[in-house]
Write an enzyme that holds these catalytic residues in place. Structure first.
Site, short mmCIF file in Angstrom:
data_model
loop_
_atom_site.label_atom_id
_atom_site.label_comp_id
_atom_site.label_asym_id
_atom_site.label_seq_id
_atom_site.Cartn_x
_atom_site.Cartn_y
_atom_site.Cartn_z
N GLY A 13 0.80 -1.23 0.00
CA GLY A 13 0.00 0.00 0.00
C GLY A 13 0.83 1.27 0.00
N ARG A 17 -1.18 9.21 3.68
CA ARG A 17 -1.37 10.13 4.82
C ARG A 17 -0.09 10.39 5.60
NH1 ARG A 17 -6.35 7.41 7.67
NH2 ARG A 17 -5.70 5.70 6.32
N GLN A 77 2.98 -6.79 -6.35
CA GLN A 77 1.63 -6.41 -6.74
C GLN A 77 1.76 -5.06 -7.46
OE1 GLN A 77 -1.01 -5.09 -3.61
NE2 GLN A 77 -2.82 -5.91 -4.63
N GLY A 82 -6.42 -4.12 -4.01
CA GLY A 82 -7.13 -4.57 -2.81
C GLY A 82 -6.40 -5.70 -2.11
N GLY A 144 -13.08 -2.59 9.15
CA GLY A 144 -14.08 -3.58 8.80
C GLY A 144 -14.72 -4.09 10.09
N TYR A 391 44.94 14.53 11.43
CA TYR A 391 44.61 14.83 10.03
C TYR A 391 45.56 15.87 9.49
CZ TYR A 391 41.44 16.00 6.13
OH TYR A 391 40.88 16.20 4.90
C1 UD1 Z 1 -8.33 -3.54 5.93
C2 UD1 Z 1 -9.50 -4.49 6.05
C3 UD1 Z 1 -10.37 -4.04 7.20
C4 UD1 Z 1 -9.58 -3.96 8.48
C5 UD1 Z 1 -8.36 -3.09 8.28
C6 UD1 Z 1 -7.45 -3.19 9.46
C7 UD1 Z 1 -9.92 -5.26 3.80
C8 UD1 Z 1 -10.85 -5.16 2.64
N1 UD1 Z 1 -10.24 -4.51 4.83
O1 UD1 Z 1 -8.88 -2.29 5.59
O2 UD1 Z 1 -11.45 -4.93 7.37
O3 UD1 Z 1 -10.36 -3.47 9.53
O4 UD1 Z 1 -7.60 -3.52 7.13
O5 UD1 Z 1 -6.41 -2.27 9.36
O6 UD1 Z 1 -8.98 -6.01 3.76
N2 UD1 Z 1 -2.48 -3.70 0.85
C9 UD1 Z 1 -1.76 -4.25 -0.19
N3 UD1 Z 1 -2.28 -4.22 -1.43
C10 UD1 Z 1 -3.49 -3.69 -1.69
C11 UD1 Z 1 -4.23 -3.13 -0.65
C12 UD1 Z 1 -3.70 -3.16 0.62
O7 UD1 Z 1 -0.65 -4.75 0.01
O8 UD1 Z 1 -3.89 -3.72 -2.86
C13 UD1 Z 1 -1.93 -3.73 2.18
C14 UD1 Z 1 -1.67 -2.36 2.76
O9 UD1 Z 1 -0.35 -1.93 2.48
C15 UD1 Z 1 -1.88 -2.60 4.24
C16 UD1 Z 1 -2.90 -3.72 4.28
O10 UD1 Z 1 -2.86 -4.35 3.02
O11 UD1 Z 1 -0.71 -3.06 4.88
C17 UD1 Z 1 -4.30 -3.23 4.57
O12 UD1 Z 1 -4.68 -2.39 3.53
P1 UD1 Z 1 -5.53 -1.07 3.76
O13 UD1 Z 1 -5.75 -0.41 2.48
O14 UD1 Z 1 -4.95 -0.28 4.86
O15 UD1 Z 1 -6.90 -1.71 4.22
P2 UD1 Z 1 -8.03 -1.02 5.07
O16 UD1 Z 1 -8.87 -0.24 4.17
O17 UD1 Z 1 -7.45 -0.34 6.23
#
Ligand code: UD1
Ligand code: CA
Length: 498
Positions: A13, A17, A77, A82, A144, A391
């Site tokens: 990700g 922020r 990725q 997602g 979630g 030096y």
């Molecule tokens: C996710 C969960 C949510 C949970 C929350 C906890 C899902 C759909 N939702 O939401 O239920 O409460 O984490 O923090 O999973 N990442 C990737 N590739 C991607 C998307 C994300 O590697 O395509 C990684 C991000 O870097 C991060 C983690 O997955 O480390 C979670 O992703 P993030 O986008 O923060 O998910 P949330 O929306 O917070």
């Protein structure tokens, strides 16, 4: 502990922020990156393989992860579509789908190996298809929600953006940490769609898929919910950093370390402290610092990657990559640069800077000195205000001082040069040539003393009056016409003493 265990760490990700050129999971707290902490927890599970999913700034995240956990498999990725999509990339990279898959996020630095192990063990014992690590929080916004049926069984995880008003009232949240039956996960992931508020492939949708297939799903509530907290911005990073420090200090205090003021004491995760170490206010122990028993550190001391011997005392000091022997004393106001090695019962005193300096057992550099590229033998004493001039403007050279030498105040040792065992130097000596063992070296011309100079050259001043009152002879009248430097003008009438 699961025997056939794959751990997937999500770290693809963006972390917008953070508003940083550094990827989110590489931001540090407690002396380690966020993902570094997660990998340290993962290591406790002794998994068969670990797959890290990298994407955003993977040229930085990938090598860092490999350095933190050699042998890790990187899954790329390209686009962050997602969490479901991310885990699918990991499964492809893992190459096999057997046993258990634990999924963790790269941004939950407080998660411990113990919590992760307990969770994985419980998942296996319960023979579930899916286990979710959950927590109950006061403000579940953004997370979630764990949706349970009347029997308390987990039926779904609903993302905040997709949740209805009732679901938003649920305070049990998904931590983003899961355990899966690998075969089920491999079968379910291709069936996850992206028809939701974010248009992403949600990993959380596999819960519903498991339920639909009549498989068991469970949530394990972690009481210590902070372990599942992630840092999304710098304010949260600071809060988690403070909490981590608080936990580290708590652990050391239980192990017998005295921390006088936990609020101003910072100890990195990998620091090792012995029982009966005392940390005074304003102390920061960083990196791989190790402190032996009965040592007292602080107040106001920062040590990074230092090794402090038993019973040593380090006061108001800044040190990096230095080794301090047992019973030695350092400070106040010392600056220990890399390669400083002080022997047992030695001393580095006030306003002394050291670098690449091996200072022997019982040897002392007590005041106002620079000791660079030096070797000082045991029991030697270096006079106040000594500069090891290492030096020459182009190259660095070494100075060697033997055992039990005594060097005068305000010396300059012009390297390369050596001062032998048991040798001495006079005050103000500039040592340019080697001093043999046992010899006394003195440089500079003989002192010249001009009697009555004050009355002649400073007549009418308080200085002259004081000299007069002390019985200073009125001499050198003839020199009154000279307005030059006394060393020149005083010749003739004023005698020079040698
Ligand atoms: C996710 C969960 C949510 C949970 C929350 C906890 C899902 C759909 N939702 O939401 O239920 O409460 O984490 O923090 O999973 N990442 C990737 N590739 C991607 C998307 C994300 O590697 O395509 C990684 C991000 O870097 C991060 C983690 O997955 O480390 C979670 O992703 P993030 O986008 O923060 O998910 P949330 O929306 O917070
Ligand atoms: Ca998140």
């Amino acid at each position: 502990m699961p025997t056939d265990l794959t751990v997937v760490v999500l770290a693809a990700g963006g972390g917008t922020r953070m508003r940083s050129k550094t990827p989110k999971v590489l931001h540090e707290l407690g002396g380690k990156s966020m993902v570094g902490h997660v990998l340290a927890a993962v290591r406790v599970l002794e998994p068969r393989r670990v797959v890290a999913v990298v994407g955003h700034q993977r040229e930085l995240v990938g090598p860092h992860v490999e350095e933190q956990l050699p042998g890790v498999v990187l899954a790329v990725q390209e686009e962050q579509l997602g969490t479901g999509h991310a885990v699918a990339q990991a499964m492809a990279a893992a190459g096999s789908a057997s046993g258990t898959v634990v999924v963790a996020c790269g941004d939950t630095p407080l998660l411990t190996g113990e919590s992760l192990s307990e969770f994985a063990a419980e998942h296996e014992a319960a023979q579930r298809a899916v286990s979710v690590l959950s927590g109950v929080v006061d403000d579940p916004t953004g997370y979630g929600r764990i949706v349970r049926d009347a029997d308390g069984d987990v039926v779904a995880i609903v993302e905040h953006k997709d949740a209805d008003a009732d679901q938003r009232d649920i305070r049990e949240i998904n931590s983003g940490i899961y355990a899966f039956d690998a075969a089920f996960l491999a079968d379910a992931l291709p069936r996850v769609g992206n028809d939701n508020a974010k248009g992403e492939y949600y990993l959380t949708d596999v819960v519903q898929l498991a339920r639909d297939a009549g498989l068991t799903v469970g949530a394990h509530v972690l009481d210590d919910v902070r372990q599942t907290e992630g840092a999304n911005d710098r304010a949260q990073l600071a809060q988690l950093g403070a909490e981590l420090n608080h936990r580290i200090l708590d652990r050391w205090m239980r192990e017998g370390v005295t921390v006088m003021d936990p609020a101003t004491t910072w100890v990195d995760a990998d620091v090792v402290l012995a029982p009966d170490v005392t940390l005074l206010p304003g102390t920061q122990l960083l990196g791989a610092t190790v402190v032996a028993e009965d040592a007292v550190i602080g107040p106001d001391t920062t040590l990074k990657d230092c090794e402090i011997g038993p019973g040593a005392r380090v006061v108001r000091t800044h040190g990096e990559l230095a080794v301090i022997g047992g019973g030695a004393t350092v400070g106040p106001f010392s600056y220990l640069r890399p390669g400083t090695n002080l022997g047992a019962d030695g001393k580095i005193g006030a306003f002394v800077e050291t670098k690449n300096a091996r200072i022997g057992d019982g040897a002392k550099v007590p005041h106002l000195s620079y000791v660079g590229d030096a070797e000082i033998g045991e029991g030697s004493n270096i006079g106040a205000g000594t500069i090891f001039a290492n030096y020459d403007g182009v190259n660095k050279h070494r100075t060697t001082v033997g055992r039990h030498a005594r060097t005068g105040s305000n010396n300059t040792f012009v390297a390369p040069v050596s001062i032998g065992d048991g040798a001495s130097t006079g005050g103000g000596t500039v040592v340019r040539r080697d001093v043999p063992p046992g010899a006394l070296a003195i440089s500079g011309g003989p002192q010249r003393t001009i009697p009555g100079w004050a009355q002649t050259r400073r007549s009418g001043t308080a200085q002259a009056a004081a000299a007069e009152a002390a019985g200073s002879p009125r001499t050198g009248e003839g020199d009154a016409s000279h307005n030059g430097d006394p060393g020149v003008g005083a010749s003739g009438s004023a005698g020079a003493e040698s």
